[in-house]
Design a protein around this motif. Structure first.
Motif, PDB file in Angstrom:
ATOM      1  N   ILE A  71     -24.643  15.533 -46.463  1.00 42.28           N
ATOM      2  CA  ILE A  71     -23.497  14.730 -46.883  1.00 42.28           C
ATOM      3  C   ILE A  71     -23.614  13.364 -46.219  1.00 42.28           C
ATOM      4  O   ILE A  71     -23.701  13.275 -44.998  1.00 42.28           O
ATOM      5  CB  ILE A  71     -22.174  15.401 -46.489  1.00 42.28           C
ATOM      6  N   LYS A  72     -23.604  12.312 -47.034  1.00 39.83           N
ATOM      7  CA  LYS A  72     -23.745  10.955 -46.507  1.00 39.83           C
ATOM      8  C   LYS A  72     -22.603  10.083 -47.020  1.00 39.83           C
ATOM      9  O   LYS A  72     -22.072  10.331 -48.098  1.00 39.83           O
ATOM     10  CB  LYS A  72     -25.085  10.355 -46.957  1.00 39.83           C
ATOM     11  N   PRO A  73     -22.236   9.052 -46.246  1.00 39.66           N
ATOM     12  CA  PRO A  73     -21.201   8.130 -46.740  1.00 39.66           C
ATOM     13  C   PRO A  73     -21.684   7.381 -47.975  1.00 39.66           C
ATOM     14  O   PRO A  73     -22.838   6.965 -48.051  1.00 39.66           O
ATOM     15  CB  PRO A  73     -20.989   7.162 -45.576  1.00 39.66           C
ATOM     16  N   GLY A  74     -20.793   7.200 -48.946  1.00 39.06           N
ATOM     17  CA  GLY A  74     -21.116   6.464 -50.154  1.00 39.06           C
ATOM     18  C   GLY A  74     -20.846   4.981 -49.982  1.00 39.06           C
ATOM     19  O   GLY A  74     -20.221   4.546 -49.001  1.00 39.06           O
ATOM     20  N   PHE A  75     -21.274   4.179 -50.956  1.00 35.95           N
ATOM     21  CA  PHE A  75     -21.140   2.738 -50.800  1.00 35.95           C
ATOM     22  C   PHE A  75     -19.706   2.257 -50.985  1.00 35.95           C
ATOM     23  O   PHE A  75     -19.362   1.174 -50.536  1.00 35.95           O
ATOM     24  CB  PHE A  75     -22.100   1.992 -51.738  1.00 35.95           C
ATOM     25  N   GLY A  76     -18.836   3.035 -51.575  1.00 33.68           N
ATOM     26  CA  GLY A  76     -17.433   2.652 -51.704  1.00 33.68           C
ATOM     27  C   GLY A  76     -16.735   2.546 -50.368  1.00 33.68           C
ATOM     28  O   GLY A  76     -15.880   1.682 -50.158  1.00 33.68           O
ATOM     29  N   ILE A  77     -17.110   3.412 -49.447  1.00 35.11           N
ATOM     30  CA  ILE A  77     -16.498   3.391 -48.114  1.00 35.11           C
ATOM     31  C   ILE A  77     -16.919   2.140 -47.344  1.00 35.11           C
ATOM     32  O   ILE A  77     -16.125   1.545 -46.617  1.00 35.11           O
ATOM     33  CB  ILE A  77     -16.833   4.697 -47.361  1.00 35.11           C
TER      34      ILE A  77
END
Length: 138
Positions: free
Chosen positions: A105-111
């Motif tokens: 699970i990785k942070p997405g670019f929206g965050i």
């Protein structure tokens, strides 16, 4: 169409809040299962609601009082708190997403966009970032 006559500061704050709202639609967390597929989750749950409250605070502060004047007094404090809420919600979500999944699970670019917009809006209202006038000098 009626001219709304927004002050430049309020207009840019509203644009930043709009960009933060768009960033909530974008992926805030991505899951990858290698060759078996994956998925993503947007910012409209969990800590993303803190960001949504911040967006609402910035929008409310922009429409309060005289729209043709810059933020002053309580409306400036509400807008600053709104941008702080945008940052807080996105950072809390970023920490939660980063601490789970050991690489799955990785942070997405929206965050990342939400964090950048919150920081830029906060710095703009504090006067650290200045937008040049586009009016020609006579």
């Amino acid at each position: 169409m009626e001219n709304l006559n927004f002050h430049k500061q309020k207009l840019y704050a509203l644009i930043a809040a709009g960009v933060a709202l768009v960033s909530m639609i974008l992926p805030w967390a991505t899951v990858s299962f290698g060759g078996y597929g994956g998925g993503s989750v947007n910012g409209f749950h969990g800590e993303g609601f803190i960001t949504l409250l911040g967006i609402g605070a910035v929008a409310a502060a922009s429409f309060m009082g005289d729209k043709a004047k810059a933020y002053e007094g309580n409306t400036k404090n509400i807008a600053l708190g709104g941008f702080g809420g945008i940052i807080a919600g996105a950072l809390i979500a970023f920490i939660n997403v980063s601490s789970k999944g050991q690489g799955v699970i990785k942070p997405g670019f929206g965050i990342y966009i939400a964090i950048l917009v919150g920081v830029a809006g906060l710095l703009f209202l504090l006067g650290i970032i200045k937008v040049p006038d586009n009016k020609p000098k006579a």
